[in-house]
Design a protein around this motif. Structure first.
Motif, mmCIF file in Angstrom:
data_model
loop_
_atom_site.group_PDB
_atom_site.id
_atom_site.type_symbol
_atom_site.label_atom_id
_atom_site.label_comp_id
_atom_site.label_asym_id
_atom_site.label_seq_id
_atom_site.Cartn_x
_atom_site.Cartn_y
_atom_site.Cartn_z
ATOM 1 N N GLN A 263 -7.725 8.376 -12.871
ATOM 2 C CA GLN A 263 -8.248 7.336 -13.763
ATOM 3 C C GLN A 263 -8.631 6.029 -13.054
ATOM 4 N N GLY A 264 -8.411 5.964 -11.742
ATOM 5 C CA GLY A 264 -8.801 4.775 -11.002
ATOM 6 C C GLY A 264 -7.778 3.659 -10.992
ATOM 7 N N LYS B 146 -1.846 -2.583 -15.258
ATOM 8 C CA LYS B 146 -2.700 -1.619 -14.594
ATOM 9 C C LYS B 146 -3.011 -2.119 -13.179
ATOM 10 N N VAL B 147 -2.839 -1.233 -12.206
ATOM 11 C CA VAL B 147 -3.025 -1.602 -10.803
ATOM 12 C C VAL B 147 -4.074 -0.697 -10.172
ATOM 13 N N THR B 148 -5.109 -1.296 -9.597
ATOM 14 C CA THR B 148 -6.169 -0.557 -8.919
ATOM 15 C C THR B 148 -6.042 -0.740 -7.400
ATOM 16 N N TYR C 199 0.824 -1.210 0.000
ATOM 17 C CA TYR C 199 0.000 0.000 0.000
ATOM 18 C C TYR C 199 0.861 1.264 0.000
ATOM 19 N N ASP C 200 2.106 1.146 0.457
ATOM 20 C CA ASP C 200 3.001 2.312 0.478
ATOM 21 C C ASP C 200 3.167 2.911 -0.911
ATOM 22 N N GLN C 201 3.043 2.061 -1.936
ATOM 23 C CA GLN C 201 3.174 2.545 -3.315
ATOM 24 C C GLN C 201 2.128 3.612 -3.631
ATOM 25 N N THR C 202 0.934 3.435 -3.065
ATOM 26 C CA THR C 202 -0.160 4.341 -3.398
ATOM 27 C C THR C 202 -0.005 5.718 -2.763
ATOM 28 N N ASN C 203 0.969 5.882 -1.874
ATOM 29 C CA ASN C 203 1.210 7.183 -1.246
ATOM 30 C C ASN C 203 2.188 8.055 -2.030
ATOM 31 N N LYS C 204 2.801 7.464 -3.057
ATOM 32 C CA LYS C 204 3.715 8.256 -3.886
ATOM 33 C C LYS C 204 2.900 9.254 -4.711
ATOM 34 N N PRO C 205 3.323 10.514 -4.765
ATOM 35 C CA PRO C 205 2.531 11.565 -5.427
ATOM 36 C C PRO C 205 2.088 11.227 -6.846
ATOM 37 N N GLU C 206 3.005 10.673 -7.663
ATOM 38 C CA GLU C 206 2.651 10.388 -9.057
ATOM 39 C C GLU C 206 1.633 9.262 -9.161
ATOM 40 N N ILE C 207 1.750 8.266 -8.270
ATOM 41 C CA ILE C 207 0.804 7.150 -8.276
ATOM 42 C C ILE C 207 -0.542 7.590 -7.716
#
Length: 303
Positions: free
Chosen positions: A171-172, A188-190, A156-164
């Motif tokens: 776009q979801g 594609k990762v949701t 989940y740490d990946q989702t905290n990166k600004p670009e991600i």
């Protein structure tokens, strides 16, 4: 039996997938004695990680040097095996492994001896063994865990990166790009993918991982994908079992893929397998290719 393309020692197998339409798991069988019966022979399975394939990193090099037959394959959606490439498809990977095992046991008479995994492949192998301790899985003597993740929720740490975060809001999903077998690949990762990935319960390893299996964990201190602390968690869990042993090999300058260090990984695995074969393994710390028992380390005051 699945379609085969054969050379002297290498056989490319296409294993029909009973749970996926128009899908065969594609893998490579390496045999030390290709013209001898396979009934009762031991075999090692080599499992790749996310956005990988059966021949990347150290996998093929290791397969060609192992002292036993081996099989390495592409999980669904990866390289030559059809399907959709998904972060959240780790349960599919576990199913794929089980299908491969049943095929090799039933069609060839192989005895599954060793499971060698990298990253996601390590998790798949370890969880599979924790779920299927008998039947086909009961023959496994050794596991090699290279860069394996224990805390799946850390993804989940990946989702905290600004670009991600921006892509998810716009776009979801966010897009992960890589080159697999010299071909550009996009995944594609949701958020739902993250939920599915994190929902896999690795805590079952504490109580259900077979007590007699010997394990080698190899992890690089410069791993920016899976925190090296996860290796220490596996050492804590698997080092407390008996009679099975656990050896922890920490490589100071290595990254997640052991870039430029494939031979070091192969040499370490082969040395460990030799000790497994001769039943000389003891739980401890492995360093620069030589295992040191914990009681042989210098006193705390000198570290």
């Amino acid at each position: 039996m699945g379609k085969q393309v054969t050379s002297e020692k290498t056989t490319k197998l296409f294993i029909p997938h009973p749970h996926a339409e128009n899908c065969s798991i594609v893998g490579v069988l390496e045999q030390l004695e290709p013209y001898e019966p396979t009934q009762g022979r031991r075999i090692a399975l080599i499992l790749h990680g996310s956005l990988g394939h059966k021949d990347y990193l150290f996998q093929k090099r290791l397969a060609l040097r192992l002292p036993m037959d081996s099989f390495r394959f592409d999980f669904r959606g990866n390289f030559e095996t059809p399907g959709t490439l998904r972060l959240g498809g780790i349960e599919d990977d576990i199913q794929d492994l089980h299908i491969v095992v049943r095929y090799l046991v039933r069609e060839y008479g192989y005895v599954i001896d060793t499971i060698i995994g990298h990253s996601r492949g390590s998790v798949v192998g370890i969880v599979w063994l924790s779920r299927y301790p008998k039947e086909e899985a009961g023959s496994v003597r050794g596991v090699v865990n290279v860069s394996g993740r224990y805390r799946l929720h850390k993804m989940y740490d990946q989702t905290n990166k600004p670009e991600i975060k921006a892509q998810l809001e716009r776009q979801g999903y966010y897009e992960v790009k890589a080159v697999v077998a010299r071909q550009p690949v996009s995944m594609k990762v949701t958020i739902q993918d993250h939920h599915e990935f994190a929902s896999l319960d690795t805590s079952i390893v504490w109580d259900r991982f077979p007590a007699a299996i010997d394990v080698l964990t190899i992890h690089g201190l410069k791993d920016a994908v899976v925190p090296p602390y996860d290796a220490f968690i596996y050492a804590k869990i698997l080092g407390a079992r008996s009679p099975g042993t656990h050896n922890l090999a920490i490589v100071e300058e290595a990254d997640h893929n052991f870039t430029g260090r494939s031979d070091e990984v192969v040499d370490t695995v082969l040395e460990w397998l030799d000790m497994l074969e001769h039943k000389t393994l003891k739980t401890g710390i492995w360093h620069t290719g030589v295992r040191h028992d914990i009681d042989q380390l210098p006193p705390k005051s000198s570290l």
